[in-house]
Design a protein around this motif. Structure first.
Motif, PDB file in Angstrom:
ATOM      1  N   ARG A 156      -2.662   6.588  49.396  1.00 12.37           N
ATOM      2  CA  ARG A 156      -2.449   5.449  50.282  1.00 12.37           C
ATOM      3  C   ARG A 156      -3.597   5.291  51.287  1.00 12.37           C
ATOM      4  O   ARG A 156      -3.647   4.304  52.005  1.00 12.37           O
ATOM      5  CB  ARG A 156      -1.140   5.614  51.064  1.00 12.37           C
ATOM      6  N   ASP A 183      -1.912   1.702  46.838  1.00  7.61           N
ATOM      7  CA  ASP A 183      -1.773   0.404  47.498  1.00  7.61           C
ATOM      8  C   ASP A 183      -2.136  -0.712  46.527  1.00  7.61           C
ATOM      9  O   ASP A 183      -2.999  -0.528  45.662  1.00  7.61           O
ATOM     10  CB  ASP A 183      -2.726   0.324  48.698  1.00  7.61           C
ATOM     11  N   GLY A 187       6.392   0.588  49.045  1.00 12.61           N
ATOM     12  CA  GLY A 187       6.542   1.960  49.515  1.00 12.61           C
ATOM     13  C   GLY A 187       7.987   2.421  49.504  1.00 12.61           C
ATOM     14  O   GLY A 187       8.927   1.617  49.500  1.00 12.61           O
ATOM     15  N   GLY A 202       3.602   0.800  51.879  1.00 15.43           N
ATOM     16  CA  GLY A 202       2.795   1.973  52.203  1.00 15.43           C
ATOM     17  C   GLY A 202       2.264   2.003  53.618  1.00 15.43           C
ATOM     18  O   GLY A 202       1.631   2.990  54.027  1.00 15.43           O
ATOM     19  N   SER A 243      -1.595  -3.751  53.466  1.00 15.03           N
ATOM     20  CA  SER A 243      -1.902  -2.707  52.496  1.00 15.03           C
ATOM     21  C   SER A 243      -3.210  -3.005  51.755  1.00 15.03           C
ATOM     22  O   SER A 243      -4.013  -2.106  51.494  1.00 15.03           O
ATOM     23  CB  SER A 243      -0.743  -2.580  51.496  1.00 15.03           C
TER      24      SER A 243
END
Length: 487
Positions: A156, A183, A187, A202, A243
């Motif tokens: 991530r 990503d 998440g 994430g 993200s």
């Protein structure tokens, strides 16, 4: 006689030393003549969220720079809008239905590539490349998709991943770096405590070490036309954007390290995604938002910059294309795809107007095989399990974007009726030029009957050529079925 033997011995020794020296020179020649290759694969990143593809809100300066220095494809497609199935194709040049890579590899899904398949990474290793991977793997078995080195970092945090890759970038040998982020995949937890809380994609409140947080207001994001323009959609898209901006920073860091290693001018850089954005109507579907993806390539030997290429290319074409860049010989018949290396700099190359897509599973509980043929502007979708309700990936079902429609019994999801999204006809035929969001099904229109049959025929030829077991669904055609004996 002894003097003669001594003379012969000295002569042989001289020849051996000369040969040894020439062999030592070859890696240096190899290093110069064959480029390094970086294949950067994001997870669930659609065409909707990149500045260079027309989004004025999202901040992706480093990827935009790559596009300005290289080639941006506007008709690039994955072959299955599912992470593992797509990645098997990227690394093999073969459709998943022919390799056993029907869906996810992890947990109880356990779909795995046949052990006789020769992957891109294995081919590159055998040709002398140093191969390394970092981040998301999601293919199996490891003997098929083997790399010389596996790097460790938070998938991530692409800045951390870039820093962990510095050793590879400084390799004495030509290298292949398979750089795969988590990503902007949704998440954990996929199911929030309260249904209308947006997924994090994430993102963390305290952020990630070395990463500058770039946040977005739900009011400013662009809602793609296939999604409902709701509070929940906007909140989730804002998280999705954040993200992606983290990906962009890591990509920029990787390019800085590449420059620091003195390899910027000897490295082919490729940016793609495995499938479309993780929202209902995109990921796991074969509609355009699920399969039409970013593809940006920088060829350091080219003097042309900022090219937009309209060729229809597919992830099944990536392995032969990369092998061409690496100057590694192969037989064209080894792959279902074909190299687009020679048409990279052509804006509108001829003969690149057909695409085929093959999706069978996402999760093992999501059996809904679909086959697609795109012929110029027309797209045919064959829903083999059309009598079933369309299945949801677990994370997409829990998404507040979907729950806001489901819980409130709203009849439309974007431009489609919910019942039409859940229950699809056997055939869907669209004119992508006039109907880019695929809402007007022409399959039942008598004016398109001849065209429908023509594309069906092409789809059958594709299935036979690529050994698709689901060809049996055409009137019980068992022509591809073997004897039942494992020879």
């Amino acid at each position: 006689m002894n003097k003669l033997l001594r003379g012969v011995y000295l002569l042989l020794l001289f020849v051996m030393l000369a040969c040894s020296n020439s062999k030592e020179a070859k890696p240096e020649e190899f290093k110069i003549s064959r480029p390094n290759i970086i294949l950067f694969v994001s997870d669930d990143h659609g065409l909707d969220a990149l500045g260079c593809y027309g989004n004025p809100i999202i901040k992706t300066p480093n990827l935009d720079k790559l596009a300005s220095e290289g080639v941006k494809f506007t008709n690039a497609y994955c072959t299955s809008a599912s992470c593992a199935a797509s990645r098997s194709v990227i690394l093999s040049g073969l459709y998943g239905h022919a390799t056993g890579s029907y869906g996810h590899v992890h947990d109880y899904h356990h779909f795995s590539t046949y052990d006789n398949i020769k992957s891109l990474s294995n081919r590159l290793t055998q040709a002398g490349y140093f191969t390394a991977r970092i981040g998301k793997y999601h293919v199996a078995p490891e003997t098929v998709y083997q790399f010389d080195e596996v790097l460790e970092a938070d998938p991530r945090n692409t800045v951390e991943m870039a820093d962990a890759s510095k050793g590879v970038l400084n390799s004495e040998r030509p290298f292949f770096l398979y750089f795969c982020t988590d990503d902007p995949h949704r998440g954990h937890p996929f199911t929030p405590e309260k249904w209308d809380i947006p997924n994090s994609f994430g993102n963390k409140k305290k952020g990630y070490k070395g990463v500058k947080q770039v946040t977005y207001s739900p009011d400013e994001v662009l809602v793609p036309e296939f999604l409902p323009d709701t509070k929940q959609s906007r909140e989730e898209i804002a998280q999705y954007y954040q993200s992606i901006s983290r990906i962009d920073q890591g990509f920029g860091r990787l390019m800085a390290h590449l420059k620091g290693a003195g390899k910027l001018e000897t490295t082919v850089v490729i940016y793609i995604s495995d499938n479309g954005m993780a929202f209902p109507g995109a990921k796991t579907t074969v509609y355009e938002p699920g399969i039409k993806l970013p593809c940006i390539i920088k060829n350091p030997t080219s003097n042309k910059k900022g090219i937009t290429n309209s060729a229809k290319i597919s992830w099944v074409d990536l392995t032969p294309t990369i092998l061409d860049f690496a100057k590694i010989n192969y037989e064209a018949k080894e792959f279902h795809g074909k190299s687009f290396r020679n048409i990279l700099e052509n804006e509108n190359p001829k003969g690149w107007d057909n695409i085929y897509v093959s999706h069978t599973f996402h999760e093992i509980t999501m059996y809904y095989p679909m086959r697609v043929a795109i012929d110029k502007n027309y797209k045919l979708i064959w829903n083999l399990a059309w009598r079933l309700e369309y299945p949801f990936a677990s994370d997409l079902w829990a998404a507040s974007t979907w729950q806001s429609i489901y819980r409130n019994d709203i009849k439309k999801f974007g431009p489609r009726k919910v019942k039409d999204y859940l229950f699809r006809p056997e055939f869907e035929l669209f004119n992508l030029e006039n109907d880019p969001w695929e809402t007007n099904n022409l399959a039942g229109d008598e004016n398109y009957a001849e065209l429908l049959e023509s594309i069906k025929t092409k789809l059958k030829i594709f299935q036979k050529k690529t050994s698709d077991p689901w060809m049996i669904m055409w009137e019980h055609d068992a022509s591809l079925q073997g004897s039942g004996v494992n020879l």
